[in-house]
Design a protein around this motif. Sequence first.
Motif, PDB file in Angstrom:
ATOM      1  N   ARG A  94       0.850  -1.199   0.000  1.00 38.49           N
ATOM      2  CA  ARG A  94       0.000   0.000   0.000  1.00 38.49           C
ATOM      3  C   ARG A  94       0.883   1.246   0.000  1.00 38.49           C
ATOM      4  NH1 ARG A  94      -5.457  -0.038   1.578  1.00 38.49           N
ATOM      5  NH2 ARG A  94      -6.249  -2.121   2.002  1.00 38.49           N
ATOM      6  N   ALA A  95       0.562   2.190  -0.850  1.00 36.05           N
ATOM      7  CA  ALA A  95       1.362   3.412  -0.968  1.00 36.05           C
ATOM      8  C   ALA A  95       1.425   4.186   0.349  1.00 36.05           C
ATOM      9  CB  ALA A  95       0.801   4.296  -2.080  1.00 36.05           C
ATOM     10  N   GLY A  96       0.443   4.028   1.204  1.00 35.47           N
ATOM     11  CA  GLY A  96       0.427   4.732   2.477  1.00 35.47           C
ATOM     12  C   GLY A  96       1.105   3.995   3.615  1.00 35.47           C
ATOM     13  N   ASN A  97       1.629   2.822   3.358  1.00 33.67           N
ATOM     14  CA  ASN A  97       2.276   2.035   4.417  1.00 33.67           C
ATOM     15  C   ASN A  97       3.749   2.445   4.506  1.00 33.67           C
ATOM     16  OD1 ASN A  97       3.261   0.130   6.197  1.00 33.67           O
ATOM     17  ND2 ASN A  97       2.100  -1.567   5.286  1.00 33.67           N
ATOM     18  N   GLU A  98       3.985   3.589   5.107  1.00 34.93           N
ATOM     19  CA  GLU A  98       5.320   4.182   5.142  1.00 34.93           C
ATOM     20  C   GLU A  98       6.340   3.306   5.867  1.00 34.93           C
ATOM     21  OE1 GLU A  98       4.821   8.108   6.743  1.00 34.93           O
ATOM     22  OE2 GLU A  98       3.508   8.711   5.096  1.00 34.93           O
ATOM     23  N   GLY A  99       5.931   2.649   6.941  1.00 36.08           N
ATOM     24  CA  GLY A  99       6.849   1.790   7.679  1.00 36.08           C
ATOM     25  C   GLY A  99       7.340   0.623   6.841  1.00 36.08           C
ATOM     26  N   ALA A 100       6.421  -0.027   6.132  1.00 30.69           N
ATOM     27  CA  ALA A 100       6.797  -1.155   5.278  1.00 30.69           C
ATOM     28  C   ALA A 100       7.673  -0.681   4.118  1.00 30.69           C
ATOM     29  CB  ALA A 100       5.553  -1.868   4.756  1.00 30.69           C
ATOM     30  N   ILE A 101       7.317   0.421   3.513  1.00 33.02           N
ATOM     31  CA  ILE A 101       8.102   0.946   2.390  1.00 33.02           C
ATOM     32  C   ILE A 101       9.524   1.256   2.847  1.00 33.02           C
ATOM     33  CG2 ILE A 101       8.322   2.869   0.774  1.00 33.02           C
ATOM     34  CD1 ILE A 101       5.168   2.886   0.746  1.00 33.02           C
ATOM     35  N   ARG A 117      -2.724   2.208  -9.699  1.00 33.19           N
ATOM     36  CA  ARG A 117      -3.627   3.230  -9.170  1.00 33.19           C
ATOM     37  C   ARG A 117      -4.934   2.601  -8.667  1.00 33.19           C
ATOM     38  NH1 ARG A 117      -0.497   7.316  -8.806  1.00 33.19           N
ATOM     39  NH2 ARG A 117       0.671   7.920 -10.644  1.00 33.19           N
ATOM     40  N   GLY A 118      -5.334   2.981  -7.461  1.00 32.43           N
ATOM     41  CA  GLY A 118      -6.603   2.529  -6.899  1.00 32.43           C
ATOM     42  C   GLY A 118      -6.712   1.029  -6.716  1.00 32.43           C
ATOM     43  N   TYR A 119      -5.607   0.359  -6.480  1.00 33.73           N
ATOM     44  CA  TYR A 119      -5.583  -1.108  -6.418  1.00 33.73           C
ATOM     45  C   TYR A 119      -6.233  -1.659  -5.151  1.00 33.73           C
ATOM     46  CZ  TYR A 119      -3.699  -5.847  -6.465  1.00 33.73           C
ATOM     47  OH  TYR A 119      -3.567  -7.212  -6.455  1.00 33.73           O
ATOM     48  N   TYR A 120      -5.954  -1.053  -4.006  1.00 30.21           N
ATOM     49  CA  TYR A 120      -6.433  -1.571  -2.725  1.00 30.21           C
ATOM     50  C   TYR A 120      -7.766  -0.936  -2.329  1.00 30.21           C
ATOM     51  CZ  TYR A 120      -1.889  -3.708  -1.747  1.00 30.21           C
ATOM     52  OH  TYR A 120      -0.765  -4.476  -1.783  1.00 30.21           O
ATOM     53  N   SER A 121      -8.628  -1.751  -1.737  1.00 29.72           N
ATOM     54  CA  SER A 121      -9.875  -1.249  -1.158  1.00 29.72           C
ATOM     55  C   SER A 121      -9.544  -0.303  -0.012  1.00 29.72           C
ATOM     56  CB  SER A 121     -10.711  -2.410  -0.609  1.00 29.72           C
ATOM     57  OG  SER A 121     -11.035  -3.296  -1.639  1.00 29.72           O
ATOM     58  N   PRO A 122     -10.457   0.617   0.288  1.00 30.59           N
ATOM     59  CA  PRO A 122     -10.212   1.534   1.412  1.00 30.59           C
ATOM     60  C   PRO A 122     -10.078   0.764   2.721  1.00 30.59           C
ATOM     61  CG  PRO A 122     -12.139   2.221   0.130  1.00 30.59           C
ATOM     62  CD  PRO A 122     -11.726   0.875  -0.375  1.00 30.59           C
ATOM     63  N   ARG A 123      -9.197   1.259   3.585  1.00 28.52           N
ATOM     64  CA  ARG A 123      -9.062   0.667   4.921  1.00 28.52           C
ATOM     65  C   ARG A 123     -10.236   1.048   5.797  1.00 28.52           C
ATOM     66  NH1 ARG A 123      -2.912   0.273   6.853  1.00 28.52           N
ATOM     67  NH2 ARG A 123      -1.941   0.137   4.822  1.00 28.52           N
ATOM     68  N   VAL A 124     -10.742   2.250   5.578  1.00 30.38           N
ATOM     69  CA  VAL A 124     -11.845   2.785   6.371  1.00 30.38           C
ATOM     70  C   VAL A 124     -12.971   3.158   5.415  1.00 30.38           C
ATOM     71  CG1 VAL A 124     -12.529   4.632   7.966  1.00 30.38           C
ATOM     72  CG2 VAL A 124     -10.214   3.674   8.084  1.00 30.38           C
ATOM     73  N   ASP A 137      -3.429   3.321  -3.808  1.00 30.83           N
ATOM     74  CA  ASP A 137      -2.494   2.797  -4.804  1.00 30.83           C
ATOM     75  C   ASP A 137      -1.626   1.695  -4.205  1.00 30.83           C
ATOM     76  OD1 ASP A 137      -3.470   4.807  -6.418  1.00 30.83           O
ATOM     77  OD2 ASP A 137      -1.605   5.954  -6.462  1.00 30.83           O
ATOM     78  N   ALA A 138      -1.138   0.838  -5.071  1.00 31.72           N
ATOM     79  CA  ALA A 138      -0.138  -0.164  -4.700  1.00 31.72           C
ATOM     80  C   ALA A 138       1.180   0.231  -5.339  1.00 31.72           C
ATOM     81  CB  ALA A 138      -0.554  -1.549  -5.198  1.00 31.72           C
ATOM     82  N   LEU A 139       2.246   0.229  -4.551  1.00 26.94           N
ATOM     83  CA  LEU A 139       3.582   0.421  -5.103  1.00 26.94           C
ATOM     84  C   LEU A 139       4.120  -0.954  -5.471  1.00 26.94           C
ATOM     85  CD1 LEU A 139       5.335   2.956  -2.718  1.00 26.94           C
ATOM     86  CD2 LEU A 139       4.078   3.399  -4.817  1.00 26.94           C
ATOM     87  N   LEU A 140       4.705  -1.077  -6.641  1.00 26.03           N
ATOM     88  CA  LEU A 140       5.350  -2.301  -7.088  1.00 26.03           C
ATOM     89  C   LEU A 140       6.837  -2.126  -6.850  1.00 26.03           C
ATOM     90  CD1 LEU A 140       3.452  -2.669 -10.480  1.00 26.03           C
ATOM     91  CD2 LEU A 140       2.843  -3.631  -8.261  1.00 26.03           C
TER      92      LEU A 140
END
Length: 151
Positions: free
Chosen positions: A104-111, A126-133, A140-143
């Motif tokens: 997930r593009a917002g998962n800063e710790g994992a990135i 773009r828009g790959y993952y369902s909303p968390r909330v 987005d998903a980063l590859l």
Amino acid sequence: MLRRLAADDLAALAALEQQAQPRSWSRDMLAGVLVGADTRVLGIESQGRLVGHAIVARLPFEAELQALLVAPGHRRRGLAGELLGAVIEQARSWECERLLLEVRAGNEGAIALYRRAGFIEDGRRRGYYSPRVLGEGREDALLMSLPLDRC
């Protein structure tokens, strides 16, 4: 303790998935990867309890990190890095050219963890993952990939 998980670890693995991620892998999916010829499920235990796992799959020329999870109460202790190191070694033992993942593009710790390990960003879905909330937009998903030295 880090070890390869087997079919008799299914209950603990499924419980960990449900605890850490409500929209997680199903019990049937986990059962399949535990016995799959081209998958490895690595687990890490603390005080005899499963607190983290990683799932890696062998592809024709590459390997893919399909999941990496550490229970919320055990994060920030280096366990994810230990699991990632074991996944990288597994991919090398399969003589894979690269290790792939998406995050997930917002998962800063994992990135940050993946970048420290040498992964590079290859693209974005773009828009790959369902909303968390509920009510938020899709994420987005980063590859990312890590080139592996051939043994």
